[in-house]
Scaffold this active site. Structure first.
Site, PDB file in Angstrom:
ATOM      1  N   GLY A  12       0.781  -1.230   0.000  1.00 25.32           N
ATOM      2  CA  GLY A  12       0.000   0.000   0.000  1.00 25.32           C
ATOM      3  C   GLY A  12       0.810   1.275   0.000  1.00 25.32           C
ATOM      4  CG  ASN A  14       0.896   3.472  -5.754  1.00 26.62           C
ATOM      5  OD1 ASN A  14       1.187   4.526  -6.312  1.00 26.62           O
ATOM      6  ND2 ASN A  14       1.442   2.309  -6.100  1.00 26.62           N
ATOM      7  CB  ILE A  88     -13.952  -4.627 -10.159  1.00 25.14           C
ATOM      8  CG1 ILE A  88     -12.704  -3.973  -9.552  1.00 25.14           C
ATOM      9  CG2 ILE A  88     -15.208  -3.897  -9.684  1.00 25.14           C
ATOM     10  CD1 ILE A  88     -12.597  -4.066  -8.037  1.00 25.14           C
ATOM     11  CG  HIS A 104      -0.993  -2.355 -15.449  1.00 28.88           C
ATOM     12  ND1 HIS A 104      -1.316  -3.547 -14.845  1.00 28.88           N
ATOM     13  CD2 HIS A 104      -0.072  -2.650 -16.401  1.00 28.88           C
ATOM     14  CE1 HIS A 104      -0.634  -4.530 -15.415  1.00 28.88           C
ATOM     15  NE2 HIS A 104       0.131  -4.013 -16.359  1.00 28.88           N
TER      16      HIS A 104
HETATM   17  C1  GRF Z   1       1.885  -1.043  -7.966  1.00 24.46           C
HETATM   18  O1  GRF Z   1       2.963  -1.305  -8.800  1.00 24.46           O
HETATM   19  C2  GRF Z   1       0.618  -0.927  -8.784  1.00 24.46           C
HETATM   20  O2  GRF Z   1       0.829  -0.429 -10.056  1.00 24.46           O
HETATM   21  C3  GRF Z   1       0.181  -2.343  -8.877  1.00 24.46           C
HETATM   22  O3  GRF Z   1       0.478  -2.902  -7.624  1.00 24.46           O
HETATM   23  C4  GRF Z   1       1.571  -2.201  -7.048  1.00 24.46           C
HETATM   24  C5  GRF Z   1       1.137  -1.777  -5.689  1.00 24.46           C
HETATM   25  O4  GRF Z   1       2.157  -1.267  -4.943  1.00 24.46           O
HETATM   26  N1  GRF Z   1      -1.124  -2.471  -9.440  1.00 24.46           N
HETATM   27  P1  GRF Z   1       1.859  -0.683  -3.516  1.00 24.46           P
HETATM   28  O5  GRF Z   1       1.090  -1.737  -2.725  1.00 24.46           O
HETATM   29  O6  GRF Z   1       1.061   0.569  -3.674  1.00 24.46           O
HETATM   30  O7  GRF Z   1       3.195  -0.423  -2.911  1.00 24.46           O
END
Ligand code: GRF
Length: 197
Positions: A12, A14, A88, A104
Site C-alpha cells: 500500500g 500508493n 471487480i 498498472h
Molecule cells: C503497484 O505497482 C501498482 O501499479 C500495482 O500494484 C503495485 C502496488 O504497490 N497495481 P503498492 O502496494 O502501492 O506499494
C-alpha cells in the site's frame, strides 16, 4: 467534499501517498480503505490515521452486494484501486461506471491482463527487450486492465535492469502521478459521472 475509497491488497505505498496527498484537502477525503488481506500493511496505515477499514471476504464480495451498502454508508463517489488484485465484479462496475480508477505498472495495452501484476509485469517487460516502460492510470471495467486510459507516463528501461530496479523506477512515477491524476479526475470529470439522484 468528495469521499473516495482506496482498495489495496499489498504494502500500500500508493495508498499511503494518496492518503497523504489529500490529508490537508478541504475538497477530497479518503473516507474508507478496503483490503482483501488481513495482514495488508495498508490497513495499519489507514487505522493510524483514523480512516475506517473493511476486510473483504471473497465469497461475499463476489456473491453478495454488501460492499455497495458499505460504500453508500461512507458516501463514496470514487473508488481507487491501488494494487488491488481481485477482479471487480460486474455489479460493482455497474454501480460505479467511470468511477473506479486503477494503476498498472506498465504501458498498457502491453503487459496487462490476468496474472500480470507485481514482478511478473517487470519480468515480462525485460524479457521482451522493451526500451521503455512506465505507468498507466485507467478506468476499470469488467476485464482486467482493459478500461480507457486516463494517463500514461514513461521511463527508460536500462540495460542492466532487473525486475527490482525497474519496479523501483516505475513505482516512483506511480507515487508522483497517481494522486495528481485522481485529483484532476475529481475536479474535471467526476461531476459528470455521478449518478443522477
Ligand atoms: C503497484 O505497482 C501498482 O501499479 C500495482 O500494484 C503495485 C502496488 O504497490 N497495481 P503498492 O502496494 O502501492 O506499494
Amino acid at each position: 467534499m468528495t469521499h473516495i475509497a482506496i482498495f489495496a491488497s499489498g504494502t500500500g505505498t500508493n495508498a499511503r501517498k494518496i492518503i497523504e496527498y489529500f490529508e490537508s484537502s478541504s475538497e477530497v477525503k479518503v473516507a474508507l480503505v478496503v483490503s482483501n488481506r488481513k495482514n495488508a500493511l495498508v490497513l495499519d496505515a489507514a487505522a493510524e490515521r483514523g480512516i475506517p477499514t473493511i476486510l473483504l471476504e471473497r465469497k461475499s464480495f463476489y456473491h453478495s452486494e454488501t460492499i455497495l451498502t458499505e460504500l453508500q454508508t461512507y458516501s463514496i463517489s470514487l473508488i481507487i484501486l491501488a494494487g488491488f488484485l481481485w477482479l471487480i465484479p460486474p455489479y460493482l462496475v455497474r454501480a460505479f461506471t467511470d468511477r473506479i480508477i486503477n494503476i498498472h505498472p506498465a504501458l498498457l495495452p502491453k503487459f496487462g491482463g490476468k496474472g500480470m501484476y507485481g514482478h511478473h509485469v517487470h519480468e515480462a517487460v525485460l524479457d521482451a527487450g522493451e526500451k521503455e516502460s512506465g505507468i498507466t492510470i485507467h478506468l476499470v471495467d469488467e476485464i482486467y486492465d482493459n478500461g480507457s486510459t486516463l494517463f500514461q507516463a514513461k521511463c527508460p528501461v536500462e540495460v542492466n535492469d532487473t525486475p527490482e530496479t525497474l519496479a523501483k523506477r516505475v513505482l516512483k512515477l506511480e507515487h508522483y502521478y497517481f494522486p495528481r491524476i485522481i485529483d484532476e479526475y475529481i475536479r474535471e470529470t467526476l461531476p459528470s459521472r455521478l449518478p443522477k439522484t
